[in-house]
Scaffold this active site. Structure first.
Site, PDB file in Angstrom:
ATOM      1  N   LYS A  33     -21.209-142.919  -8.073  1.00 49.00           N
ATOM      2  CA  LYS A  33     -21.736-142.827  -9.437  1.00 49.00           C
ATOM      3  C   LYS A  33     -22.946-143.760  -9.598  1.00 49.00           C
ATOM      4  CE  LYS A  33     -18.446-146.320 -10.862  1.00 49.00           C
ATOM      5  NZ  LYS A  33     -17.012-146.545 -10.917  1.00 49.00           N
ATOM      6  N   ARG A 125      -8.714-148.229 -21.216  1.00 46.97           N
ATOM      7  CA  ARG A 125     -10.068-147.731 -21.421  1.00 46.97           C
ATOM      8  C   ARG A 125      -9.969-146.211 -21.428  1.00 46.97           C
ATOM      9  NH1 ARG A 125     -14.410-149.300 -16.806  1.00 46.97           N
ATOM     10  NH2 ARG A 125     -12.999-147.889 -15.718  1.00 46.97           N
ATOM     11  N   TYR A 245     -44.495-168.774 -18.212  1.00 46.29           N
ATOM     12  CA  TYR A 245     -44.315-168.690 -19.664  1.00 46.29           C
ATOM     13  C   TYR A 245     -43.441-169.825 -20.174  1.00 46.29           C
ATOM     14  CZ  TYR A 245     -46.259-163.968 -19.932  1.00 46.29           C
ATOM     15  OH  TYR A 245     -47.078-162.882 -19.896  1.00 46.29           O
ATOM     16  N   MET A 293     -42.527-160.147 -16.334  1.00 46.33           N
ATOM     17  CA  MET A 293     -42.287-158.711 -16.194  1.00 46.33           C
ATOM     18  C   MET A 293     -42.577-158.232 -14.767  1.00 46.33           C
ATOM     19  SD  MET A 293     -43.959-155.568 -18.330  1.00 46.33           S
ATOM     20  CE  MET A 293     -43.310-156.054 -19.912  1.00 46.33           C
TER      21      MET A 293
END
Ligand SMILES: *Cc1c(COP(=O)(O)O)cnc(C)c1O
Length: 349
Positions: A33, A125, A245, A293
């Protein structure tokens, strides 16, 4: 220059053989998955070829996987609409039944289907309660087109070997089912620690990808994904200069900094702390300052390196992803499934 995730085919083979050694007489339902835990479904051929069954979480994943193999596929989400049932049948999926609302659609099928039934033994669940399960088998027995392939349940605490729920869930599952139908309970942690739970099918996930399911590193498993990126710039800063940063890191002596072409938009965790190790030319170097980023900075004062050299972010015997997860306050599952489409995925030996 992009970051690269190289997927080791020999490591996949090796990790599969570890599953086999641990449960030699059990069928293997490999969990692929989430695009094979982020490794890309088209790059995990050794797993697809050797498994008895492949588990995906939803129909789009089944569609993609069916393009590459005729092996049995288990649709873990099951179906809630007739249209989904038709799609699942067309893809020749085995279908999970985990909630009583799925029963009307399953029990009215006009075509032959194979199903798995999930029983809730404490995870709370997904899964039918034991009494719902007894009603369910009565209902399904009235339709000869339905073949109950396997009964399953899922451990909540398998990664904590001595957790009392492991015993109680297995006891509950065995008590409410009979060996006349195939049964399945074990994920990776239980495969490695609890042979009594292996039953008819084991369901390895994370261990196939070379990651320990426990909060230790298992050197018997080999990392499959190696994430790397190039050094883009090197500079030397002086004592008192800061990096990145927020200027959260300041040099207390003359320091050589390498800037690497990877950041949180590639899936490198933004929460990685100062000091998180990165492997440059076989030496571990500390991350400094905030993850940006597209870029991170590391202290390479003690290493010989040049622009264009490769930095390994994880997936090496010297730098396991478990270590990066620990430094970032997360788990390897999240890091692996979070590697973004900007990263170039390649098949490696
Ligand atoms: C994902 C999954 C597994 C595999 O768990 P790991 O901890 O990765 O081994 C097993 N069973 C089910 C139902 C799953 O969804």
């Amino acid at each position: 220059m992009r970051a690269i995730a190289s997927i080791s085919q020999s490591a996949l083979k090796h990790n599969f053989s570890v599953v086999k050694q641990n449960s030699p007489n059990t069928r293997i339902a490999s969990m692929v998955k989430a695009n094979a835990y982020g490794h890309h479904i088209d790059l995990i051929d050794p797993i697809i070829r050797q498994s008895d069954l492949l588990g995906v979480s939803e129909i789009l994943e089944a569609e993609k996987l069916r393009k590459t193999t005729n092996k049995p596929i288990l649709l873990l989400s099951g179906v809630i609409k007739d249209q989904e049932l038709q799609q699942a049948i067309k893809l020749n999926c085995q279908i999970m039944v985990h909630d009583k609302t799925q029963l009307s659609i399953i029990s009215n099928t006009k075509q032959a289907i194979s199903i798995w039934i999930k029983i809730n033994t404490g995870m709370n669940r997904l899964g039918l309660s034991t009494s719902e399960y007894f009603d369910c088998i009565k209902l399904l027995a009235s339709n000869p087109l339905i073949n109950i392939q396997c009964l399953m349940s899922h451990f909540a605490c398998a990664d904590e070997i001595n957790h009392p729920m492991n015993q109680s869930q297995l006891f509950e599952f065995k008590k409410s089912t009979y060996p006349t139908t195939k049964r399945s309970m074990a994920n990776s942690a239980a495969i490695l620690s609890n042979p009594a739970s292996h039953l008819d099918y084991v369901r390895p996930g994370i261990m196939l990808y070379g990651v320990s399911p426990f909060n230790t590193i298992d050197c018997n498993l080999k990392p499959v994904m190696q994430l790397s990126a190039p050094i883009m710039s090197i500079k030397t800063i002086k004592s008192g200069d800061s990096v990145g940063y927020g200027a959260t890191w300041t040099a207390n002596k003359s320091t050589t900094i390498a800037t690497i072409g990877i950041g949180y938009s590639d899936g490198y965790p933004r929460h990685a702390k100062n000091g998180t190790p990165i492997l440059i030319n076989n030496t571990l170097c500390p991350l400094i300052g905030r993850v940006s980023m597209d870029l991170i900075c590391i202290d390479i004062t003690n290493v010989k390196a040049r622009v264009g050299d490769t930095a390994i972010l994880w997936g090496n015997q010297k730098l396991r992803i478990e270590t990066i997860a620990e430094h970032s306050g997360t788990i390897a599952y999240e890091l692996l499934t979070g590697v973004s489409s900007r990263v170039a995925f390649i098949s490696a030996i």
